[in-house]
Design an enzyme around this catalytic site. Structure first.
Site, PDB file in Angstrom:
ATOM      1  CG  HIS A  37      -1.678   1.205   1.482  1.00 32.95           C
ATOM      2  ND1 HIS A  37      -1.597   1.929   2.659  1.00 32.95           N
ATOM      3  CD2 HIS A  37      -2.573   1.865   0.693  1.00 32.95           C
ATOM      4  CE1 HIS A  37      -2.415   2.959   2.592  1.00 32.95           C
ATOM      5  NE2 HIS A  37      -3.016   2.948   1.408  1.00 32.95           N
ATOM      6  CG  HIS A 114       0.275   9.054   0.651  1.00 30.58           C
ATOM      7  ND1 HIS A 114       0.503   8.301   1.784  1.00 30.58           N
ATOM      8  CD2 HIS A 114      -1.046   9.338   0.650  1.00 30.58           C
ATOM      9  CE1 HIS A 114      -0.645   8.123   2.426  1.00 30.58           C
ATOM     10  NE2 HIS A 114      -1.591   8.748   1.761  1.00 30.58           N
TER      11      HIS A 114
END
Length: 321
Positions: A37, A114
């Protein structure tokens, strides 16, 4: 990087190559494949600007507290401690990729991102390609699922980058059930690129994003996560796509505040690990079973080896195919 499976030694850097021959013709949609992830987050740069997708509250927090704020952010945004090469050598074959431009960047460079910016996209893709060149029977899934600040030109640049780096290694989009290791090996394909943008419809080697669904539990509660994962698998379409089980807990703002200095790994992931690993061990791959399984901090709890070993159920004739 090895572990035992009965009398066989699983070499995780080449685990696909060493699967029993009886598994080679099974569609990859029916195999158990470990993934990460926010795969690129090991590379998150504390010195970088805040990503354009972050809310104004985060932007303001960083503008006031500067480097200290970014260090704290990294503790919650960095979900991996291994590089792409390290993940590949350990057995990871699915990569969750989020791409962004930097504001006011004259070079129009593309970055993984991110919250904060990470490595340049071309550098990460080259790193993966170097591994594939050395391990010619291993296959990877590159899932480009979020794009920030990208115009048509940036997508064209990324598509050309993929062509230049992977070339004939990329498998064109076909019916997912036709894709087995045997099929890919016969054609020397090693890369499946999933692209969550209409651009995918214009490029033969881009698989549409809907062929890689990834239901998101959005919870900090391990019990609720497991219930969600089980329900998602039960509802999984029997044919037509790959499928991701995100064994991932998502912190709420209150969770971050309580454990602000500790970070994601210590506050959430490690505490929930036993329950999540137990759930994985009880699963089987197959049309109505798990397929791709993603996690944070993939080196924890024998996650990778546990997922890979689920494939040996096919050899025992017990799989739901």
């Amino acid at each position: 990087m090895a572990s035992s499976q009965g009398k066989n030694e699983l070499k995780f850097a080449d685990w696909m190559a060493t699967l029993p021959e009886s598994i080679h013709s099974i569609p990859l949609t029916n195999l158990a494949i470990p993934g990460s992830h926010d795969s690129f987050s090991f590379y998150i740069d504390e010195a970088s600007p805040v990503g354009p997708e972050q809310p104004e509250t985060v932007q303001n927090f960083v503008s006031v507290f500067g480097t200290v704020a970014k260090k704290l952010m990294r503790k919650w945004l960095a979900t991996q401690t291994m590089s792409f090469t390290g993940q590949l050598g350990a057995g990871i074959r699915y990569f969750d990729l989020r791409i962004s431009t930097k504001p006011r960047d004259p070079d129009n460079e593309l970055y993984f991102a991110h919250g904060l910016f990470s490595a340049k996209v071309n550098e990460g893709l080259e790193e993966i390609n170097a591994f594939l060149t050395d391990h010619h029977k291993e296959v990877v899934f590159l899932d480009f699922n979020h794009f920030y600040g990208m115009q048509k030109y940036h997508h064209e640049k990324l598509v050309q980058m993929l062509k230049n780096i992977y070339g004939n290694k990329m498998c064109p989009a076909i019916f997912a059930q036709e894709v087995s290791l045997k099929y890919l090996w016969e054609k020397d394909y090693q890369v499946l690129v999933f692209y969550h943008s209409p651009v995918a419809l214009e490029v033969p080697f881009l698989w549409p994003g809907q062929m890689m669904p990834a239901p998101w539990a959005n919870t900090t509660d391990p019990e609720k996560l497991i219930q969600f994962l089980q329900a998602s698998i039960t509802e999984r379409r029997k044919k037509g796509s790959f499928f991701i089980s995100q064994v991932v807990l998502t912190p709420k703002a209150s969770t971050v505040v309580k454990g602000v200095a500790s970070g994601l790994r210590e506050t959430i992931t490690e505490r929930a690990l036993p329950a999540m690993m137990q759930w994985i061990r009880t699963q089987k791959p197959g049309e109505s079973g798990i397929n791709i399984v993603t996690a944070d901090f993939v080196e924890l709890g024998d996650f990778i080896s546990t997922v890979i070993k689920l494939n040996y159920v096919f050899n025992e004739g017990e799989a739901n195919t």
